[in-house]
Design a protein around this motif. Structure first.
Motif, short mmCIF file in Angstrom:
data_model
loop_
_atom_site.label_atom_id
_atom_site.label_comp_id
_atom_site.label_asym_id
_atom_site.label_seq_id
_atom_site.Cartn_x
_atom_site.Cartn_y
_atom_site.Cartn_z
N ILE A 26 38.38 37.06 67.42
CA ILE A 26 39.31 37.07 68.55
C ILE A 26 38.49 37.26 69.83
O ILE A 26 37.75 38.24 69.95
N ASP A 27 38.62 36.30 70.76
CA ASP A 27 37.83 36.40 71.99
C ASP A 27 38.52 37.29 73.02
O ASP A 27 39.60 37.84 72.77
N ASN A 28 37.89 37.44 74.19
CA ASN A 28 38.42 38.31 75.24
C ASN A 28 39.79 37.87 75.76
O ASN A 28 40.49 38.64 76.40
N ASN A 29 40.15 36.61 75.53
CA ASN A 29 41.44 36.10 75.96
C ASN A 29 42.49 36.19 74.85
O ASN A 29 43.59 35.67 75.00
N GLY A 30 42.12 36.81 73.74
CA GLY A 30 43.05 36.95 72.63
C GLY A 30 43.18 35.72 71.77
O GLY A 30 44.06 35.62 70.92
N VAL A 31 42.26 34.76 71.94
CA VAL A 31 42.30 33.53 71.16
C VAL A 31 41.59 33.77 69.83
O VAL A 31 40.43 34.19 69.80
N GLU A 32 42.30 33.49 68.76
CA GLU A 32 41.75 33.67 67.41
C GLU A 32 41.13 32.36 66.93
O GLU A 32 41.70 31.29 67.11
N THR A 58 49.98 31.76 53.41
CA THR A 58 49.20 32.82 54.03
C THR A 58 50.09 33.80 54.79
O THR A 58 51.16 33.43 55.28
N GLY A 59 49.62 35.02 54.88
CA GLY A 59 50.37 36.07 55.56
C GLY A 59 50.28 36.02 57.07
O GLY A 59 51.14 36.54 57.77
N LYS A 60 49.23 35.41 57.60
CA LYS A 60 49.06 35.33 59.06
C LYS A 60 49.61 33.99 59.57
O LYS A 60 49.85 33.08 58.80
N ASN A 61 49.76 33.91 60.88
CA ASN A 61 50.20 32.68 61.51
C ASN A 61 49.14 32.25 62.51
O ASN A 61 48.77 33.03 63.39
N SER A 62 48.64 31.04 62.36
CA SER A 62 47.56 30.57 63.21
C SER A 62 47.64 29.06 63.38
O SER A 62 47.76 28.33 62.39
N GLU A 63 47.58 28.62 64.61
CA GLU A 63 47.62 27.19 64.89
C GLU A 63 46.41 26.47 64.28
O GLU A 63 46.53 25.33 63.83
N ILE A 64 45.28 27.17 64.22
CA ILE A 64 44.08 26.53 63.67
C ILE A 64 44.22 26.24 62.18
O ILE A 64 43.70 25.26 61.67
#
Length: 173
Positions: A26-32, A58-64
């Motif tokens: 996770i970067d400083n802008n909150g982008v995972e 999966t348990g998480k949600n991620s656009e990637i």
């Protein structure tokens, strides 16, 4: 295990710790961001091309994750799932399959219900010890480092598909 693998028609995969190394970037802008293994992806894409079905739960949600799954041709993408069995039931019903025809690869205790029900289970080498003691297939590779490739390739080989894949590449000009 070989007989179990021969019955598999769908391979269901966890993401963090299985398709990835389990680290959350996770970067400083909150982008995972996540890192996926190209060899894992090659085996999935080839499996799909030769008729094997795949799903991500999966348990998480991620656009990637959605983007990567679409790149590979995975149509069944289920994110932010707390009850993986409920989703597996839906996936199998939709595809007219049984648990015996399903394989599942996961790495941690939230994967236990799925691992206990499927026809064949697998885990990366760096999975929790509880998981490693339960699964049929223990990859020699870690999550995000080729474990999925080992699992998928084993199943494709036992189903007679891997030789077809190799033959097609040998005959390309």
């Amino acid at each position: 295990m070989r007989e179990k693998a021969k019955k598999i028609k769908i391979i269901v995969l966890d993401v963090d710790g299985t398709l990835t190394d389990g680290k959350l970037y996770i970067d400083n802008n909150g982008v995972e961001t996540k890192a996926f293994n190209a060899k894992d992806g090659m085996s999935i894409a080839q499996g799909i091309k030769y008729g094997m079905k795949f799903a991500i739960v999966t348990g998480k949600n991620s656009e990637i994750v959605k983007t990567r799954a679409q790149e590979l041709g995975i149509e069944e993408i289920h994110q932010k799932i707390s009850n993986k069995i409920k989703v597996l039931d839906e996936i199998l019903k939709k595809n007219g399959l049984t648990y015996e025809e399903a394989a599942y690869m996961g790495d941690d205790i939230n994967d236990i219900p799925a691992i206990m029900r499927v026809g064949m289970s697998g885990a990366p080498s760096d999975s929790s010890n509880d998981i490693l003691q339960m699964v049929d297939f223990r990859a020699s590779s870690k999550g995000g480092k080729g474990a999925v490739r080992e699992f998928v390739e084993y199943i494709l080989r036992e189903n007679g598909l891997w030789d077809k894949i190799l033959d097609d590449y040998r005959n390309k000009r």
